[in-house]
Design a protein around this motif. Structure first.
Motif, PDB file in Angstrom:
ATOM      1  N   VAL A 157     -11.843  40.243 -15.503  1.00 22.31           N
ATOM      2  CA  VAL A 157     -12.537  38.953 -15.520  1.00 22.31           C
ATOM      3  C   VAL A 157     -13.231  38.740 -14.178  1.00 22.31           C
ATOM      4  CG1 VAL A 157     -12.315  36.470 -15.847  1.00 22.31           C
ATOM      5  CG2 VAL A 157     -10.769  38.031 -17.068  1.00 22.31           C
ATOM      6  N   PHE A 158     -14.512  38.367 -14.241  1.00 20.24           N
ATOM      7  CA  PHE A 158     -15.298  38.075 -13.048  1.00 20.24           C
ATOM      8  C   PHE A 158     -15.714  36.602 -13.024  1.00 20.24           C
ATOM      9  CE2 PHE A 158     -16.339  42.676 -13.223  1.00 20.24           C
ATOM     10  CZ  PHE A 158     -16.157  43.017 -11.887  1.00 20.24           C
ATOM     11  N   THR A 159     -15.861  36.089 -11.820  1.00 22.00           N
ATOM     12  CA  THR A 159     -16.595  34.845 -11.585  1.00 22.00           C
ATOM     13  C   THR A 159     -17.649  35.140 -10.522  1.00 22.00           C
ATOM     14  OG1 THR A 159     -15.038  34.108  -9.875  1.00 22.00           O
ATOM     15  CG2 THR A 159     -14.618  33.379 -12.154  1.00 22.00           C
ATOM     16  N   ASP A 160     -18.494  34.164 -10.240  1.00 22.95           N
ATOM     17  CA  ASP A 160     -19.520  34.286  -9.192  1.00 22.95           C
ATOM     18  C   ASP A 160     -20.406  35.515  -9.412  1.00 22.95           C
ATOM     19  OD1 ASP A 160     -18.327  32.060  -7.973  1.00 22.95           O
ATOM     20  OD2 ASP A 160     -16.937  33.323  -6.850  1.00 22.95           O
ATOM     21  N   VAL A 161     -20.872  35.682 -10.627  1.00 24.37           N
ATOM     22  CA  VAL A 161     -21.729  36.826 -10.983  1.00 24.37           C
ATOM     23  C   VAL A 161     -23.188  36.429 -10.776  1.00 24.37           C
ATOM     24  CG1 VAL A 161     -22.448  38.379 -12.835  1.00 24.37           C
ATOM     25  CG2 VAL A 161     -20.042  37.705 -12.627  1.00 24.37           C
TER      26      VAL A 161
END
Length: 527
Positions: free
Chosen positions: A382-386
């Motif tokens: 899971v990624f954020t700030d992409v």
């Protein structure tokens, strides 16, 4: 062809013998000359068996057999065809453990993901087995002159269907699309994916056991560029599930040949978490929508837009639930995610994850391979700030990777969800009224409310498919059978000819017809 063994031992003798004789190229000379495809088991990377490397000549033989069989099969009653599908439904459930073992052996997926496939083909067989008579029943229409013109719509089979199946769901996508086409009176020439042929062969062996005449279905194993192209060049209708790039190439062949073509292709599927969503109630379902089958599913979620009111809570809960998933190679029910399908899939996932990391995206769960579990395992990530220059922001990963983005309104979420070249599946989570209002604004073939993908996929009475570059045509529902037929208009003119009786000359007849048309419109007698 030979499959070495299932996880618990050799394949049962009756199925082993059937599979050896099932595909067209299993009885031609190419196997003896050593032209074969070795099949790898993703859990271990070991070779589990081999099948013949089909040729254009094999495909030609398949079509010759299928066309001869189809002429007889088309005369079989709707009722008898339906009975075969209903017997197939029962056999699928009876042999569900064997089917799940084979699916896992060839794909590396978890047990529950394998069961989804068993469930889907059983539901599909039951649906078309029960509804074939209703779907194909001749339909009477209003003729040009009521009572004097009898017009009836019939549906006749196209002839021989071609099907090219993918590796990610080799059981359901290997046969579910075929069942309505065969039941409509067509024959079939099918190419299982080169990485997962045994599952398709097993699925069709049960169909023969249910009573399907042997030559109505022809299976040719081998590479897509050879076998798949030859099928596309010979069939009367083509069904394909796979990548958008391959779908475009096959669509060109179908267009040049003026044959029907249905294709479910790629997706970059969005999920929206609404303003008033109860995060603790939805998080487990969202995890399933993203990471079922290790994310190797055309309709699985790859991007999430969470309203700012719940964003922080959702990111924390979703990251934890993702990290809590159990990964492993096992033929039981204790693992929630299995392996990727092979080296190519692993390399693709690593490429997208590494690119995101290098460009500053934040990993909140997963993010690395797990060779300790098997050669192709990768953690759900899971990624954020992409940022916008990250490849996975817009390109399909087709693996266990998803990113979360904060939005300030439902309108912003809808705009971002629709901002894609794809349009296969979408998902909205929140209170029913709120979620349905958002769902109605999304442009994709299916939209699931408070579910990731399974609700729409399993609702076989309703059509599903892609918009934009996610494909054309639809599967399931009445159309899922009717697309394999030609609509035939048989209209009988009775008592008086359409041009009027012989004693009436053209001029007064035209005047009478003009008055009748005007009166018919006012009285709504004529359509």
């Amino acid at each position: 062809m030979i499959i070495k063994r299932l996880p618990y031992g050799p394949l049962p003798d009756d199925f082993a013998a059937e599979l050896r004789d099932l595909s067209v190229n299993a009885v031609t000379g190419n196997l003896e000359s050593g032209e074969r495809l070795e099949i790898e088991g993703p859990f271990t990377g070991d070779i589990i068996g081999w099948v013949g490397r089909g040729t254009e000549e094999d495909v030609a033989v398949a079509f010759e057999r299928a066309r001869a069989a189809q002429k007889i099969w088309a005369k079989t009653s709707h009722k008898e065809r339906g009975k075969i599908l209903l017997r197939y439904h029962d056999l699928v459930l009876k042999h569900r453990e064997l089917l799940m073992d084979m699916v896992q052996l060839e794909t590396g997926k978890s047990r529950d993901s394998a069961f989804e496939e068993v469930l889907h083909i059983a539901i599909t067989a039951r649906y078309y087995g029960n509804h074939i008579g209703k779907i194909l029943k001749p339909k009477h229409h209003t003729g040009v002159i009521p009572f004097l013109t009898k017009s009836t719509e019939f549906h006749v089979p196209k002839g021989v269907i071609g099907q090219i199946a993918p590796w990610n769901y080799p059981l359901t996508l290997g046969i579910s699309d075929s069942l309505p086409g065969i039941a409509a009176g067509n024959a079939l020439v099918a190419k299982p994916d080169s990485d997962t042929p045994f599952t398709s062969l097993l699925a069709f062996s049960l169909l023969f056991e249910a009573g399907m005449p042997r030559n109505v279905v022809q299976l040719v194993t081998g590479p897509g560029r050879v076998v798949g192209n030859a099928i596309a060049e010979s069939c009367d209708y083509l069904m394909f599930t796979g990548s958008t790039a391959t779908g475009k190439r096959l669509g060109e062949i179908a267009g040049r040949r003026l044959i029907g073509f249905s294709a479910e292709l790629g997706g970059k599927n969005p999920l929206i978490v609404t303003e008033n969503a109860k995060v603790d109630k939805i998080v487990d379902g969202v995890v399933t929508g993203c990471f079922a089958n290790s994310g190797q599913l055309c309709v699985s979620i790859e991007r999430i837009y969470a309203h700012e009111n719940v964003y922080d809570e959702f990111v924390t809960a979703f990251a934890k639930a993702t990290s809590d998933m159990t990964l492993g190679a096992g033929y039981d029910w204790k693992y929630t995610m299995g392996s990727l399908a092979g080296a190519a899939q692993l390399a693709t996932v690593e490429k997208y994850v590494d690119d995101a990391k290098d460009k500053g995206a934040k990993v909140v769960a997963g993010g690395k391979a797990r060779p300790d579990l098997g050669p192709y395992f990768y953690e759900p990530t899971v990624f954020t700030d992409v940022s916008d220059d990250v490849l996975l922001k817009r390109e399909e990963v087709f693996g266990p990777v998803v990113y979360i983005e904060k939005v300030s309104s439902h309108a912003e979420a809808v705009e971002k969800a629709n901002d894609t070249d794809y349009g296969l599946n979408s998902s909205v989570w929140g209170p029913s009224k709120e979620a349905n209002e958002v769902a109605a604004q999304l442009y994709s073939g299916t939209v699931n409310v408070n579910d990731g993908y399974a609700a729409a996929f399993a609702s076989v009475d309703n059509e599903m498919g892609g918009t934009k570059e996610s494909g054309q045509g639809r599967r399931q529902g009445h159309y899922g059978m009717l697309k394999y037929t030609e609509t035939q208009n048989i209209t009988e003119q009775r008592l008086l000819p359409l041009r009027g009786p012989k004693f009436l000359t053209a001029r007064p007849y035209a005047a009478i017809m003009t008055v009748l048309l005007s009166v018919g419109k006012k009285l709504k007698i004529l359509r």
